[in-house]
Motif scaffolding. Structure first.
Motif, PDB file in Angstrom:
ATOM      1  N   GLY A   1      35.430  36.637 -47.369  1.00 51.36           N
ATOM      2  CA  GLY A   1      34.257  36.799 -46.515  1.00 51.36           C
ATOM      3  C   GLY A   1      34.265  35.828 -45.354  1.00 51.36           C
ATOM      4  N   LYS A   2      34.616  34.581 -45.640  1.00 52.54           N
ATOM      5  CA  LYS A   2      34.718  33.574 -44.574  1.00 52.54           C
ATOM      6  C   LYS A   2      35.793  33.966 -43.570  1.00 52.54           C
ATOM      7  N   ALA A   3      36.920  34.429 -44.088  1.00 49.91           N
ATOM      8  CA  ALA A   3      38.013  34.836 -43.208  1.00 49.91           C
ATOM      9  C   ALA A   3      37.590  36.005 -42.324  1.00 49.91           C
ATOM     10  N   ALA A   4      36.855  36.938 -42.894  1.00 52.91           N
ATOM     11  CA  ALA A   4      36.369  38.076 -42.104  1.00 52.91           C
ATOM     12  C   ALA A   4      35.424  37.597 -41.000  1.00 52.91           C
ATOM     13  N   LEU A   5      34.540  36.671 -41.330  1.00 45.71           N
ATOM     14  CA  LEU A   5      33.641  36.123 -40.316  1.00 45.71           C
ATOM     15  C   LEU A   5      34.426  35.421 -39.212  1.00 45.71           C
ATOM     16  N   GLU A   6      35.382  34.607 -39.601  1.00 41.49           N
ATOM     17  CA  GLU A   6      36.181  33.854 -38.632  1.00 41.49           C
ATOM     18  C   GLU A   6      37.001  34.769 -37.733  1.00 41.49           C
ATOM     19  N   SER A   7      37.397  35.935 -38.256  1.00 43.31           N
ATOM     20  CA  SER A   7      38.183  36.879 -37.455  1.00 43.31           C
ATOM     21  C   SER A   7      37.294  37.786 -36.613  1.00 43.31           C
ATOM     22  N   GLY A   8      35.971  37.657 -36.797  1.00 51.87           N
ATOM     23  CA  GLY A   8      35.039  38.459 -36.005  1.00 51.87           C
ATOM     24  C   GLY A   8      34.626  39.763 -36.659  1.00 51.87           C
ATOM     25  N   ASP A   9      35.010  39.979 -37.908  1.00 52.28           N
ATOM     26  CA  ASP A   9      34.652  41.214 -38.610  1.00 52.28           C
ATOM     27  C   ASP A   9      33.407  40.970 -39.466  1.00 52.28           C
ATOM     28  N   ALA A  10      32.270  40.950 -38.801  1.00 51.35           N
ATOM     29  CA  ALA A  10      31.007  40.654 -39.481  1.00 51.35           C
ATOM     30  C   ALA A  10      30.654  41.711 -40.520  1.00 51.35           C
ATOM     31  N   LEU A  11      31.006  42.957 -40.266  1.00 52.88           N
ATOM     32  CA  LEU A  11      30.690  44.019 -41.219  1.00 52.88           C
ATOM     33  C   LEU A  11      31.467  43.829 -42.522  1.00 52.88           C
ATOM     34  N   ALA A  12      32.754  43.521 -42.430  1.00 47.64           N
ATOM     35  CA  ALA A  12      33.542  43.268 -43.640  1.00 47.64           C
ATOM     36  C   ALA A  12      33.009  42.046 -44.373  1.00 47.64           C
ATOM     37  N   ALA A  13      32.633  41.016 -43.613  1.00 46.24           N
ATOM     38  CA  ALA A  13      32.070  39.811 -44.228  1.00 46.24           C
ATOM     39  C   ALA A  13      30.778  40.148 -44.957  1.00 46.24           C
ATOM     40  N   ARG A  14      29.928  40.917 -44.309  1.00 44.50           N
ATOM     41  CA  ARG A  14      28.662  41.305 -44.941  1.00 44.50           C
ATOM     42  C   ARG A  14      28.920  42.028 -46.254  1.00 44.50           C
ATOM     43  N   ARG A  15      29.809  42.994 -46.216  1.00 38.50           N
ATOM     44  CA  ARG A  15      30.120  43.764 -47.441  1.00 38.50           C
ATOM     45  C   ARG A  15      30.654  42.852 -48.538  1.00 38.50           C
ATOM     46  N   HIS A  16      31.483  41.910 -48.165  1.00 39.41           N
ATOM     47  CA  HIS A  16      32.060  40.998 -49.150  1.00 39.41           C
ATOM     48  C   HIS A  16      30.966  40.135 -49.799  1.00 39.41           C
ATOM     49  N   PHE A  17      30.111  39.534 -48.964  1.00 42.20           N
ATOM     50  CA  PHE A  17      29.068  38.662 -49.517  1.00 42.20           C
ATOM     51  C   PHE A  17      28.018  39.455 -50.299  1.00 42.20           C
ATOM     52  N   GLU A  18      27.721  40.659 -49.857  1.00 42.56           N
ATOM     53  CA  GLU A  18      26.794  41.501 -50.623  1.00 42.56           C
ATOM     54  C   GLU A  18      27.376  41.825 -51.997  1.00 42.56           C
ATOM     55  N   ALA A  19      28.683  42.065 -52.060  1.00 44.83           N
ATOM     56  CA  ALA A  19      29.327  42.345 -53.345  1.00 44.83           C
ATOM     57  C   ALA A  19      29.264  41.135 -54.272  1.00 44.83           C
ATOM     58  N   ILE A  20      29.481  39.960 -53.716  1.00 46.17           N
ATOM     59  CA  ILE A  20      29.389  38.728 -54.516  1.00 46.17           C
ATOM     60  C   ILE A  20      27.989  38.585 -55.094  1.00 46.17           C
ATOM     61  N   LEU A  21      26.994  38.787 -54.254  1.00 46.74           N
ATOM     62  CA  LEU A  21      25.611  38.633 -54.704  1.00 46.74           C
ATOM     63  C   LEU A  21      25.214  39.724 -55.695  1.00 46.74           C
ATOM     64  N   ALA A  22      25.669  40.948 -55.456  1.00 51.87           N
ATOM     65  CA  ALA A  22      25.360  42.051 -56.373  1.00 51.87           C
ATOM     66  C   ALA A  22      25.974  41.825 -57.752  1.00 51.87           C
TER      67      ALA A  22
END
Length: 121
Positions: free
Chosen positions: A4-25
């Motif tokens: 998720g951090k890597a996705a954010l750093e690469s500018g892919d906020a949507l992938a990051a969001r999906r990743h963090f939502e999965a962690i929380l879910a």
């Protein structure tokens, strides 16, 4: 969390969001995961999701300085400056007790501290 951090750093906020939502879910989330979700949602312009993620971060850790600052920012952005000042004040007070505050937060806290009315300092 790294993906998720890597996705954010690469500018892919949507992938990051999906990743963090999965962690929380999955029930594996904590305040940092919620904060990262909030950052991803902010980059996507979903302010309701930002607010929810910040509130969840504070539910995990009510003394999380980053979450307190983000909550204050959201409150200020919606015109609720009085309550925002209280969150800013709480963040500044907590930051003064932390020795190893990350540089990004140190700068943010300094900026906030300069702009706070003396009663919240």
């Amino acid at each position: 969390m790294r993906a998720g951090k890597a996705a954010l750093e690469s500018g892919d906020a949507l992938a990051a969001r999906r990743h963090f939502e999965a962690i929380l879910a999955a029930g594996l989330g904590d305040a940092p995961a919620c904060i990262m979700l909030a950052i991803a949602c902010q980059k996507l312009g979903d302010m309701e999701a930002v607010q929810n993620a910040i509130d969840n971060a504070l539910a995990h850790d009510p003394r999380n300085i980053h979450a307190l600052l983000m909550k204050a920012e959201r409150l200020a952005a919606t015109g609720n400056t009085r309550v925002a000042a209280q969150f800013y004040g709480a963040a500044v007070a907590l930051a003064s007790q932390v020795k190893d505050l990350p540089p990004m937060l140190v700068e943010f806290v300094r900026r906030v501290q300069k702009s706070l009315p003396r009663e919240y300092d």
